[in-house]
Motif scaffolding. Structure first.
Motif, short mmCIF file in Angstrom:
data_model
loop_
_atom_site.label_atom_id
_atom_site.label_comp_id
_atom_site.label_asym_id
_atom_site.label_seq_id
_atom_site.Cartn_x
_atom_site.Cartn_y
_atom_site.Cartn_z
N ASP A 98 0.80 -1.23 0.00
CA ASP A 98 0.00 0.00 0.00
C ASP A 98 0.83 1.27 0.00
N ASP A 99 2.06 1.20 -0.50
CA ASP A 99 2.88 2.40 -0.68
C ASP A 99 2.61 2.93 -2.09
N GLU A 100 1.68 3.88 -2.21
CA GLU A 100 1.28 4.37 -3.52
C GLU A 100 2.41 5.09 -4.24
N ALA A 101 3.37 5.62 -3.49
CA ALA A 101 4.49 6.33 -4.11
C ALA A 101 5.32 5.39 -4.98
N ALA A 102 5.24 4.08 -4.72
CA ALA A 102 6.02 3.12 -5.50
C ALA A 102 5.56 3.07 -6.95
N LEU A 103 4.34 3.55 -7.22
CA LEU A 103 3.84 3.54 -8.59
C LEU A 103 4.62 4.53 -9.46
N ALA A 104 5.03 5.65 -8.86
CA ALA A 104 5.86 6.61 -9.60
C ALA A 104 7.21 5.99 -9.93
N GLU A 105 7.74 5.20 -9.01
CA GLU A 105 9.01 4.52 -9.28
C GLU A 105 8.85 3.50 -10.40
N ALA A 106 7.66 2.89 -10.50
CA ALA A 106 7.41 1.94 -11.58
C ALA A 106 7.53 2.62 -12.93
N ALA A 107 6.98 3.84 -13.05
CA ALA A 107 7.08 4.58 -14.31
C ALA A 107 8.53 4.91 -14.62
N ALA A 108 9.29 5.30 -13.59
CA ALA A 108 10.71 5.61 -13.80
C ALA A 108 11.48 4.37 -14.23
N LEU A 109 11.12 3.22 -13.68
CA LEU A 109 11.79 1.98 -14.06
C LEU A 109 11.45 1.60 -15.50
N GLY A 110 10.25 1.96 -15.95
CA GLY A 110 9.91 1.75 -17.36
C GLY A 110 10.83 2.55 -18.26
N HIS A 111 11.11 3.79 -17.87
CA HIS A 111 12.06 4.62 -18.62
C HIS A 111 13.45 3.96 -18.61
N GLU A 112 13.81 3.40 -17.45
CA GLU A 112 15.12 2.76 -17.33
C GLU A 112 15.22 1.54 -18.24
N TYR A 113 14.16 0.74 -18.30
CA TYR A 113 14.15 -0.43 -19.19
C TYR A 113 14.32 0.01 -20.64
#
Length: 214
Positions: A125-140
């Motif tokens: 339930d850490d909603e901030a992790a969703l922003a990190e998911a988008a950043a990781l998409g950029h990294e991929y």
């Protein structure tokens, strides 16, 4: 639900106290669980309650697993699946994997670890992790482009990994048998939301073609 005891080896059956000893609880607790149908129980022809050893041990294992944060269980399951795929050589059968040198493979593994960590936080339930998911998409996307992979190949690379996550949700759900279906449906939706966010971030990071190029 209680079933009648069938004819099996005597040492496979436990009485109330023996089952309680394996589970580490008071016999009255086991009796209550059996009355509520929360634990596998059987009846002898004389009406005595008995427990099959294998069922009690399986139930105890699932109960211990259910006490762990579910996100942790899913992530650990996904890691196990990844290691199995590598051990069986299936990863090397992927065309995009053959195009990665060892340095690129290490970079993708590190990104994968960060992705699993972010997913674990999001499932907690850490909603901030969703922003990190988008950043990781950029990294991929960056890693794929630097390795000479096409956008399609990079997407396939990520989906190969994401499939482990979906399968892990199903594995943990089937193994536990202790959580409500609604809870697991919500968990699957969150895993899907997370992986979709990574995928959208990956595609959005693709550089636009030069003017006049289609």
């Amino acid at each position: 639900m209680e079933a009648c005891v069938d004819l099996v080896a005597a040492d496979e059956w436990l009485n109330l106290s023996e089952a309680a000893g394996i589970l580490g609880v008071h016999p009255s607790t086991v009796r209550l669980w059996a009355d509520k149908g929360e634990i596998p129980a059987h009846r002898t022809a004389g009406g005595h309650r008995r427990f099959r050893r294998a069922e009690i041990e399986t139930w105890a294992s699932a109960r211990r697993e259910a006490r762990q944060p579910v996100g942790h269980v899913i992530v650990q399951n996904a890691l196990g699946r990844t290691r199995l795929q590598m051990a069986e050589g299936r990863l090397r059968d992927q065309a995009w994997y053959a195009r990665l040198d060892e340095a690129r493979r290490l970079e993708f593994r590190e990104s994968g670890r960060r992705l699993l960590g972010a997913l674990m936080r999001y499932l907690g339930d850490d909603e901030a992790a969703l922003a990190e998911a988008a950043a990781l998409g950029h990294e991929y996307q960056r890693l794929g482009r630097s390795a000479g992979l096409s956008l399609g190949e990079t997407v396939r690379l990520f989906q190969f990994f994401a499939d482990f996550l979906y399968d892990s949700v199903l594995d943990v759900y089937q193994a536990s048998g202790l959580r409500a279906a609604r809870e697991w449906a919500q968990m699957h939706r969150r895993v899907t939301a997370f992986t979709n966010t990574v995928l959208i971030g990956l595609v959005d990071a693709q550089p636009a073609p030069p003017p006049g190029v289609r």
